[in-house]
Write an enzyme that holds these catalytic residues in place. Structure first.
Site, PDB file in Angstrom:
ATOM      1  CG  MET A  29      52.632 -38.985 -26.843  1.00 28.92           C
ATOM      2  SD  MET A  29      54.154 -38.862 -25.922  1.00 28.92           S
ATOM      3  CE  MET A  29      55.285 -38.331 -27.191  1.00 28.92           C
ATOM      4  CE1 TYR A  31      51.608 -27.902 -31.733  1.00 23.14           C
ATOM      5  CE2 TYR A  31      52.972 -28.828 -33.477  1.00 23.14           C
ATOM      6  CZ  TYR A  31      52.448 -27.734 -32.820  1.00 23.14           C
ATOM      7  OH  TYR A  31      52.741 -26.473 -33.270  1.00 23.14           O
ATOM      8  CG  HIS A  36      49.196 -38.032 -34.985  1.00 22.47           C
ATOM      9  ND1 HIS A  36      49.913 -36.856 -35.044  1.00 22.47           N
ATOM     10  CD2 HIS A  36      49.821 -38.800 -34.057  1.00 22.47           C
ATOM     11  CE1 HIS A  36      50.911 -36.903 -34.182  1.00 22.47           C
ATOM     12  NE2 HIS A  36      50.894 -38.073 -33.576  1.00 22.47           N
ATOM     13  N   GLY A 146      51.515 -46.446 -35.715  1.00 23.92           N
ATOM     14  CA  GLY A 146      52.271 -46.172 -36.937  1.00 23.92           C
ATOM     15  C   GLY A 146      53.550 -46.987 -37.017  1.00 23.92           C
ATOM     16  CG  ASP A 149      56.826 -44.030 -33.172  1.00 25.37           C
ATOM     17  OD1 ASP A 149      57.645 -43.453 -32.451  1.00 25.37           O
ATOM     18  OD2 ASP A 149      56.007 -43.424 -33.887  1.00 25.37           O
TER      19      ASP A 149
HETATM   20  P1  AMP Z   1      52.943 -39.865 -31.188  1.00 24.16           P
HETATM   21  O1  AMP Z   1      51.901 -38.807 -31.011  1.00 24.16           O
HETATM   22  O2  AMP Z   1      54.201 -39.365 -31.809  1.00 24.16           O
HETATM   23  O3  AMP Z   1      53.160 -40.689 -29.947  1.00 24.16           O
HETATM   24  O4  AMP Z   1      52.357 -40.869 -32.266  1.00 24.16           O
HETATM   25  C1  AMP Z   1      51.113 -41.471 -32.095  1.00 24.16           C
HETATM   26  C2  AMP Z   1      50.921 -42.568 -33.133  1.00 24.16           C
HETATM   27  O5  AMP Z   1      50.999 -41.985 -34.435  1.00 24.16           O
HETATM   28  C3  AMP Z   1      52.018 -43.631 -33.063  1.00 24.16           C
HETATM   29  O6  AMP Z   1      51.444 -44.911 -33.286  1.00 24.16           O
HETATM   30  C4  AMP Z   1      52.943 -43.237 -34.187  1.00 24.16           C
HETATM   31  O7  AMP Z   1      53.665 -44.313 -34.729  1.00 24.16           O
HETATM   32  C5  AMP Z   1      51.965 -42.679 -35.193  1.00 24.16           C
HETATM   33  N1  AMP Z   1      52.656 -41.770 -36.113  1.00 24.16           N
HETATM   34  C6  AMP Z   1      53.384 -40.671 -35.788  1.00 24.16           C
HETATM   35  N2  AMP Z   1      53.940 -40.116 -36.895  1.00 24.16           N
HETATM   36  C7  AMP Z   1      53.563 -40.899 -37.941  1.00 24.16           C
HETATM   37  C8  AMP Z   1      53.812 -40.870 -39.341  1.00 24.16           C
HETATM   38  N3  AMP Z   1      54.582 -39.928 -39.910  1.00 24.16           N
HETATM   39  N4  AMP Z   1      53.264 -41.828 -40.109  1.00 24.16           N
HETATM   40  C9  AMP Z   1      52.489 -42.801 -39.555  1.00 24.16           C
HETATM   41  N5  AMP Z   1      52.220 -42.891 -38.238  1.00 24.16           N
HETATM   42  C10 AMP Z   1      52.740 -41.953 -37.433  1.00 24.16           C
END
Ligand code: AMP
Length: 279
Positions: A29, A31, A36, A146, A149
């Site tokens: 998503m 940022y 990421h 990741g 989640d």
């Molecule tokens: P998001 O942008 O929050 O939807 O996350 C996108 C992907 O990055 C998802 O698969 C998350 O699980 C992964 N992700 C977000 N934060 C972390 C983190 N601290 N460590 C590992 N993976 C992450």
């Protein structure tokens, strides 16, 4: 690098395929932070070409959630992706992904019942729908998610298995700040005082892990210890602290098989998650 159209991504991937190149996908998503980046780095290592999608998916947000305020910075995201060696940043408009009269959904049941699925009733239907759209658009060999989640990862694995989607789902470890806080785009919402209070999540994770490492097999004892720690922090309010079977996400309060211990905690108005797996 930046691609806003579905047809553009398809054409690019088609050209790669004609050269026999493999493709990795990292759905996000935006940022983007080092969490990421760890997914992108791994995708770059394991594939000839990498697509990072940046899409704040309205369908996975409930009406009272933070869709409007979710942080966005596509220029910085493109810089990070380019530096990490990704080839395309797919950043569609909402109308590109959900044109008028969009009425099809992917709903994975069972594995979505507890944890975040309980507190966020429409969340995983939105996640599964958008991720299956991304799988159809990009047709990746591998897709990276990741462990941060953890339920999302289990849900995607289940969806891919159930619907025979031809993609290898790769789970990646949680990346943390130096003081233990799991990296998250939502950490930017925290005031200085809240940022300090947010450390209760990783402290609770560590306390739970330690108890089990010392031989505790009673899930209730583990959860009680973790809850007590969080409740001692005045800015924290527990959404859930729970133990489930690692693959099915069913409640299971005995450490006699691989379990996921997961928590969601409000720090002020910001909802943060963390977890660990015990195998
Ligand atoms: P998001 O942008 O929050 O939807 O996350 C996108 C992907 O990055 C998802 O698969 C998350 O699980 C992964 N992700 C977000 N934060 C972390 C983190 N601290 N460590 C590992 N993976 C992450």
């Amino acid at each position: 690098m930046l691609e806003k159209n579905i047809t553009g991504v398809r054409e690019t991937v088609k050209a790669w395929r004609s050269e026999g190149l493999s493709v990795g996908l990292v759905p996000t998503m935006g940022y983007l932070h080092e969490g990421h980046k760890s997914l992108i780095d791994r995708a770059v290592r394991e594939n000839d070409r990498v697509v990072v999608s940046v899409f704040v998916n309205p369908m996975q947000f409930g009406p009272a959630e933070d869709l409007e305020t979710y942080p966005r910075d596509i220029e910085a995201d493109c810089r990070l992706c380019r530096a990490a060696g990704a080839d395309v940043v797919f950043h569609p408009e909402v109308s590109e992904m959900y044109p008028k009269n969009f009425t099809s959904f992917v709903d994975t049941t069972g594995v979505t019942e507890e944890l975040c699925g309980k507190s966020r009733p429409v969340h995983f239907r939105g996640v599964c729908t958008v991720v299956s759209k991304l799988f159809h658009i990009v047709t990746p060999d591998r897709a990276y998610f990741g462990q941060k989640d953890a339920q999302q990862l289990a849900v995607i694995r289940r969806m891919v298995r159930d619907l025979n989607i031809n993609v290898e789902v790769v789970g990646c470890p949680i990346i943390r700040e130096a003081d233990g806080l799991a990296k998250s785009s939502r950490n930017t919402y925290l005031s200085a005082e809240e940022r300090q209070a947010a450390l209760v999540l990783s402290r609770a994770v560590n306390a739970g892990k330690e108890l089990i490492a010392r031989g505790e097999t009673d899930g209730d004892a583990v959860l009680q210890k973790m809850k007590a720690l969080i409740e001692a922090e005045p800015l924290a309010k527990i959404d859930y602290v729970e133990m489930v079977r690692r693959d099915t996400m069913e409640i299971h309060r005995t450490v006699d098989e691989p379990v996921l211990v997961a928590l969601a905690v409000y720090i002020g108005k910001t909802r943060l998650i963390d977890n660990f797996i015990w195998e």
